[in-house]
Design a protein around this motif. Structure first.
Motif, mmCIF file in Angstrom:
data_model
loop_
_atom_site.group_PDB
_atom_site.id
_atom_site.type_symbol
_atom_site.label_atom_id
_atom_site.label_comp_id
_atom_site.label_asym_id
_atom_site.label_seq_id
_atom_site.Cartn_x
_atom_site.Cartn_y
_atom_site.Cartn_z
ATOM 1 N N PHE A 182 0.828 -1.202 0.000
ATOM 2 C CA PHE A 182 0.000 0.000 0.000
ATOM 3 C C PHE A 182 0.867 1.258 0.000
ATOM 4 N N LEU A 183 1.885 1.292 0.857
ATOM 5 C CA LEU A 183 2.773 2.461 0.914
ATOM 6 C C LEU A 183 3.511 2.662 -0.409
ATOM 7 N N ASP A 184 3.810 1.564 -1.095
ATOM 8 C CA ASP A 184 4.492 1.665 -2.394
ATOM 9 C C ASP A 184 3.631 2.392 -3.425
ATOM 10 N N THR A 185 2.319 2.280 -3.290
ATOM 11 C CA THR A 185 1.435 2.945 -4.253
ATOM 12 C C THR A 185 1.423 4.467 -4.062
ATOM 13 N N LEU A 186 1.932 4.939 -2.906
ATOM 14 C CA LEU A 186 1.919 6.370 -2.620
ATOM 15 C C LEU A 186 3.120 7.100 -3.208
ATOM 16 N N GLY A 187 4.076 6.337 -3.741
ATOM 17 C CA GLY A 187 5.263 6.958 -4.334
ATOM 18 C C GLY A 187 6.411 7.071 -3.354
ATOM 19 N N ARG A 188 7.438 7.808 -3.756
ATOM 20 C CA ARG A 188 8.663 7.944 -2.960
ATOM 21 C C ARG A 188 8.354 8.594 -1.613
ATOM 22 N N LYS A 189 8.951 8.017 -0.559
ATOM 23 C CA LYS A 189 8.683 8.516 0.775
ATOM 24 C C LYS A 189 9.780 9.478 1.236
ATOM 25 N N TYR A 190 9.419 10.351 2.168
ATOM 26 C CA TYR A 190 10.380 11.308 2.732
ATOM 27 C C TYR A 190 11.464 10.581 3.513
ATOM 28 N N ALA A 191 11.071 9.579 4.293
ATOM 29 C CA ALA A 191 12.040 8.835 5.115
ATOM 30 C C ALA A 191 11.618 7.376 5.181
ATOM 31 N N GLU A 192 12.553 6.487 4.900
ATOM 32 C CA GLU A 192 12.272 5.064 4.972
ATOM 33 C C GLU A 192 12.156 4.619 6.424
ATOM 34 N N ARG A 193 11.304 3.636 6.647
ATOM 35 C CA ARG A 193 11.187 3.047 7.987
ATOM 36 C C ARG A 193 12.523 2.424 8.366
ATOM 37 N N ASN A 194 13.078 2.832 9.505
ATOM 38 C CA ASN A 194 14.365 2.268 9.919
ATOM 39 C C ASN A 194 14.405 2.080 11.430
ATOM 40 N N GLN A 195 14.991 0.958 11.824
ATOM 41 C CA GLN A 195 15.035 0.589 13.238
ATOM 42 C C GLN A 195 16.068 1.428 13.986
ATOM 43 N N PHE A 196 15.966 1.504 15.310
ATOM 44 C CA PHE A 196 16.906 2.265 16.120
ATOM 45 C C PHE A 196 18.334 1.796 15.870
ATOM 46 N N ALA A 197 19.267 2.725 15.938
ATOM 47 C CA ALA A 197 20.670 2.428 15.659
ATOM 48 C C ALA A 197 21.298 1.587 16.767
ATOM 49 N N THR A 198 22.247 0.720 16.378
ATOM 50 C CA THR A 198 23.014 -0.046 17.359
ATOM 51 C C THR A 198 24.032 0.855 18.036
ATOM 52 N N THR A 199 24.601 0.400 19.133
ATOM 53 C CA THR A 199 25.603 1.218 19.832
ATOM 54 C C THR A 199 26.845 1.423 18.977
ATOM 55 N N ASP A 200 27.209 0.429 18.174
ATOM 56 C CA ASP A 200 28.375 0.598 17.287
ATOM 57 C C ASP A 200 28.140 1.735 16.309
ATOM 58 N N LYS A 201 26.911 1.811 15.788
ATOM 59 C CA LYS A 201 26.580 2.900 14.863
ATOM 60 C C LYS A 201 26.602 4.249 15.582
ATOM 61 N N LEU A 202 26.080 4.285 16.786
ATOM 62 C CA LEU A 202 26.028 5.538 17.547
ATOM 63 C C LEU A 202 27.427 6.039 17.928
ATOM 64 N N LEU A 203 28.346 5.102 18.103
ATOM 65 C CA LEU A 203 29.706 5.478 18.530
ATOM 66 C C LEU A 203 30.673 5.562 17.364
ATOM 67 N N ASP A 204 30.183 5.331 16.173
ATOM 68 C CA ASP A 204 31.046 5.342 14.995
ATOM 69 C C ASP A 204 31.673 6.735 14.793
ATOM 70 N N LYS A 205 32.946 6.765 14.477
ATOM 71 C CA LYS A 205 33.700 7.988 14.157
ATOM 72 C C LYS A 205 33.796 8.974 15.331
ATOM 73 N N MET A 206 33.721 8.463 16.545
ATOM 74 C CA MET A 206 33.909 9.351 17.699
ATOM 75 C C MET A 206 35.399 9.555 17.982
#
Length: 334
Positions: free
Chosen positions: A310-334
């Protein structure tokens, strides 16, 4: 507190030293001195050597908090961070990591509790760290505004001035919430959230496209051919209130060409089978716990075969559904 492990058996001193690592601010002490044999040090040469255990305690607690965050247990992670900040003289590099994970634990916990505004207030100034999370959160807030939630955008600092997203991100947020509960083995809870997401989808769709409020159906908005049928459903409170199935049925009666309605009809039998499992569960009307396999079936039937198409029929979305970031992602490049 100072723990002196100079004397005693190996078991006693080993246990005493290990116990010191469970508490902040403990000093380990050993008496040293010159010795000519393995019996004792020479009298008069004794000296005390102190060792701080703070860093060992700190690292262990920090790693434990990371594990809790990665399994979406933000409340327990925050409890550990509250304990960790009492450690004196935390090295600067570790302190910065603690501050970041503490911030995101709080924000993600607010999201888990559907307090998206408080989450936004914490994350808006940190959007560079996980921009996709922030973009999706902004779309969720706009979804709440569009579906009639009492949210004043003028009071939300940094929120965009025009609507973001397709309008159904609040439903997607609930799906992500269900995924987190399932990853913890809480399948009854997860299926309950999927059920609500499925119900919310048609409620929002009817409201945004047909001005229909399923919690208080205005009969004036219905075609003449349907008014008598729905008038008969009026309750003692004078309201016509529609549940999940009744809402999808009304959608198909209003417009047989509606994409969401057609997707529901196409998958109706499988969906009703999953709804029956939910209704027999401990969180609904029965006593039967839901299994991982049953959750996966419901997820596939609703998310993969109804929501996403159904969402695909609405066209390109502003932001894709994405799960919360892992701690490795949150600490990346610190």
């Amino acid at each position: 507190i100072i723990i002196d492990y100079t004397g005693g058996t190996k078991s006693m001193t080993g246990g005493l030293a290990a116990a010191s690592l469970d508490f902040c601010g403990i000093k380990l002490c050993v008496v040293k001195g010159e010795r000519t044999d393995l019996v004792k040090v020479q009298d008069g040469t004794q000296r005390i050597k102190l060792t701080q255990t703070n860093l060992v305690f700190l690292n262990r607690q920090f790693e434990q908090a990371k594990k809790l965050m990665d399994r979406y247990d933000y409340e327990e992670a925050l409890a550990i961070f509250d304990e960790v900040v009492t450690v004196p003289d935390i090295p600067e590099d570790i302190d910065r990591k603690i501050q970041r994970l503490y911030l995101f634990s709080k924000a993600y916990l607010y999201c888990d509790r559907f307090d998206h505004i408080k989450a936004w207030e914490l994350l808006n100034q940190n959007r560079r760290i996980v921009p996709k999370n922030i973009m999706f959160l902004e779309a969720v807030i706009w979804s709440r505004i569009q579906c009639g939630d009492r949210v004043e955008k003028s009071e939300i600092e940094g929120i965009g001035s025009s609507p973001k997203g397709c309008g159904y991100e609040l439903v997607e947020d609930l799906v992500l919430n269900a995924e987190r509960r399932a990853s913890q083995g809480r399948y009854d809870d997860a299926v309950g959230r999927l059920y609500r997401a499925m119900e919310m989808l048609v409620q929002m769709h009817l409201r945004m496209n047909y001005s229909i409020d399923t919690g208080n159906l205005d009969l004036k908005l219905l075609p003449e051919t349907l008014k008598a049928e729905y008038k008969a459903l009026e309750g003692a409170n004078g309201k016509v209130q529609l549940g999940l199935r009744s809402s999808y049925e009304l959608l198909n009666k209003l417009n047989s060409e509606d994409e969401l309605g057609k997707l529901y009809l196409r998958n109706q039998k499988k969906l009703e089978d999953s709804l029956s499992i939910r209704n027999k569960s401990l969180f609904a009307h029965g006593m039967i716990p839901i299994s991982n396999k049953q959750y996966e079936k419901f997820y596939g039937r609703f998310v993969k075969e109804v929501l996403d198409p159904f969402l695909d029929t609405l066209g390109r979305k502003y932001a894709e559904r994405n799960q919360f970031a892992t701690t490795d992602k949150l600490l990346d490049k610190m």
